[in-house]
Write a protein that holds these residues in place. Structure first.
Motif, PDB file in Angstrom:
ATOM      1  N   ARG A 162      -2.610   6.743  -0.252  1.00 31.45           N
ATOM      2  CA  ARG A 162      -1.671   5.692   0.164  1.00 31.45           C
ATOM      3  C   ARG A 162      -0.650   5.339  -0.909  1.00 31.45           C
ATOM      4  N   TYR A 217       3.267   3.588  -0.835  1.00 32.06           N
ATOM      5  CA  TYR A 217       3.679   2.336  -1.471  1.00 32.06           C
ATOM      6  C   TYR A 217       4.916   2.582  -2.340  1.00 32.06           C
ATOM      7  N   GLY A 277       3.121  -4.551   3.027  1.00 32.47           N
ATOM      8  CA  GLY A 277       2.270  -4.130   4.130  1.00 32.47           C
ATOM      9  C   GLY A 277       3.006  -4.101   5.452  1.00 32.47           C
ATOM     10  N   ILE A 279       0.432  -1.628   7.135  1.00 28.87           N
ATOM     11  CA  ILE A 279      -0.838  -1.662   6.405  1.00 28.87           C
ATOM     12  C   ILE A 279      -1.141  -3.122   6.096  1.00 28.87           C
ATOM     13  N   SER A 280      -2.424  -3.515   6.086  1.00 30.71           N
ATOM     14  CA  SER A 280      -2.739  -4.923   5.836  1.00 30.71           C
ATOM     15  C   SER A 280      -2.530  -5.287   4.368  1.00 30.71           C
ATOM     16  N   GLN A 282      -5.535  -4.735   2.143  1.00 35.12           N
ATOM     17  CA  GLN A 282      -5.774  -3.362   1.732  1.00 35.12           C
ATOM     18  C   GLN A 282      -4.888  -2.957   0.557  1.00 35.12           C
ATOM     19  N   ASP A 319      -6.354  -1.786  -2.953  1.00 36.30           N
ATOM     20  CA  ASP A 319      -5.982  -0.475  -3.491  1.00 36.30           C
ATOM     21  C   ASP A 319      -5.449  -0.600  -4.915  1.00 36.30           C
ATOM     22  N   HIS A 321       8.870   5.009   7.112  1.00 32.04           N
ATOM     23  CA  HIS A 321       7.928   4.502   8.105  1.00 32.04           C
ATOM     24  C   HIS A 321       8.696   3.999   9.318  1.00 32.04           C
TER      25      HIS A 321
END
Lengths: 206, 206
Positions: free
Chosen positions: A13, A17, A38, A43-44, A47, A51, B180
DNA sequence: TTATGTGAAAGTGTTCACAGCC
DNA sequence: GGCTGTGAACACTTTCACATAA
């Protein structure tokens, strides 16, 4: 919170980012939050925080993250503070398209070698690249010390070319052939097969 | 053991099983086992059996699976018992390479529409395809009823083109732009970004 | 007040191991 | 004997929720 083995799924991931953050920087944002990042990526927030916590404490409570600083940290974590040389193996339609693609350089990569076994293609120029004879590949890869290859050869020869690349010192292969490659432990393979993704999607269509 | 919701991660492995099985068929194999199939794909035998058990009992104890029968079952599950039409949006280097790629047809797909907004490319022929004007895209997609698009446009316009595709009735998008995409619920997006995969691999290199 | 970093809880996914059948 | 299909055990991943700090 530093030296555990970080799960591979987390590593996967981080490049996303980084990509979103670089886009934010382009837009002039100086600060962001796990929530905002996010939302851009689907993505939450939890998370993202979890990460990043594998690698350090990059944020400030109440404030969030410095975009610039987080970019630098992620680049360091992913070893992108250098330019990685790539070898392109197979210069058909797809290989040629990759050779011409302008998007590698500012994301940490450049193609420095290209190979094909077709005499019609050997010597051909694509930008600053010259297509070389596959027969010289092991020697040239060893000379130049290139560690990453992009494999765009037919499936029928992909495994034997892979064996040859590994023997020549290649440590990571981005495989475009629609076949599962077998490699020794420690060699990394990622496969891109668009048809597998199409077939995944059709399950949900009628 | 049939009508649960099957996890998406399971669906994602089925195309790989199908691919390996088709290769086995080509090699003349009539029967296989979860063990053999797993060894070819680097997947455990138990996982393959568990995955398949979501859809039925396809094997025979003591014998294994009929290659031909399992291929047929997987094709039915993935809705590959028909030929799916694709729209190609963006005919740059990558789009052209996809347009020329011969590997779609015998895996269930064919490109029937291609669009670009560059006057130099409109009208250009690639095989049996003729590149059409993006301005006519919504109309043409609706006319033809194509449900799947491959998006090979620059990142800067990918989201707006996506909105347009969804509006025109597209239900699944294979996205090659490094960004995205946001889509309404029920629309499926899969993204292919080779650089994300390269950046994932460099974490493990030094 | 705001947003991080993180243990604990919840949720998913994979492997084990064996009964059952060929 | 060989291999499937599958509950149960295990392992991994994500989310929750809150103490903590700016």
């Amino acid at each position: 919170m530093a030296e555990q083995v970080v799960p591979d799924i987390v590593i996967g991931r981080l490049p996303r980012y980084l990509q979103a953050l670089e886009r934010m920087r382009l837009e002039g944002l100086q600060t962001t939050s796990s929530l905002e990042l996010g939302q851009r990526l689907g993505i939450s927030a939890a998370q993202i925080r979890k990460d990043l916590s594998h690698f350090g404490e990059f944020g400030k409570q109440g404030t969030g993250y410095s975009v610039e600083f987080l970019i630098e940290q992620l680049r360091a974590i992913l070893h992108l503070n250098r330019l990685w040389d790539l070898a392109l193996v197979g210069v058909g339609d797809l290989g040629s398209a990759l050779a011409r693609y302008q998007g590698f350089t500012n994301r940490g990569f450049r193609i420095v070698l290209a190979f094909d076994n077709d005499p019609k293609k050997i010597g051909k120029r694509i930008g600053s690249l010259v297509v070389e004879d596959s027969a010289t590949m092991p020697e040239r890869i060893r000379q130049t010390g290139v560690k990453i290859a992009m494999l765009t050869v037919p499936a029928s020869v992909a495994q034997q070319v892979t064996d040859c690349l590994v023997e020549a010192g290649i440590r990571a292969i981005l495989n475009y052939a629609p076949i599962h490659l077998v490699v020794p432990p420690g060699i990394i393979v990622e496969t891109i097969d668009p048809i597998l993704k199409l077939q995944h999607m059709t399950y949900y269509l009628d």
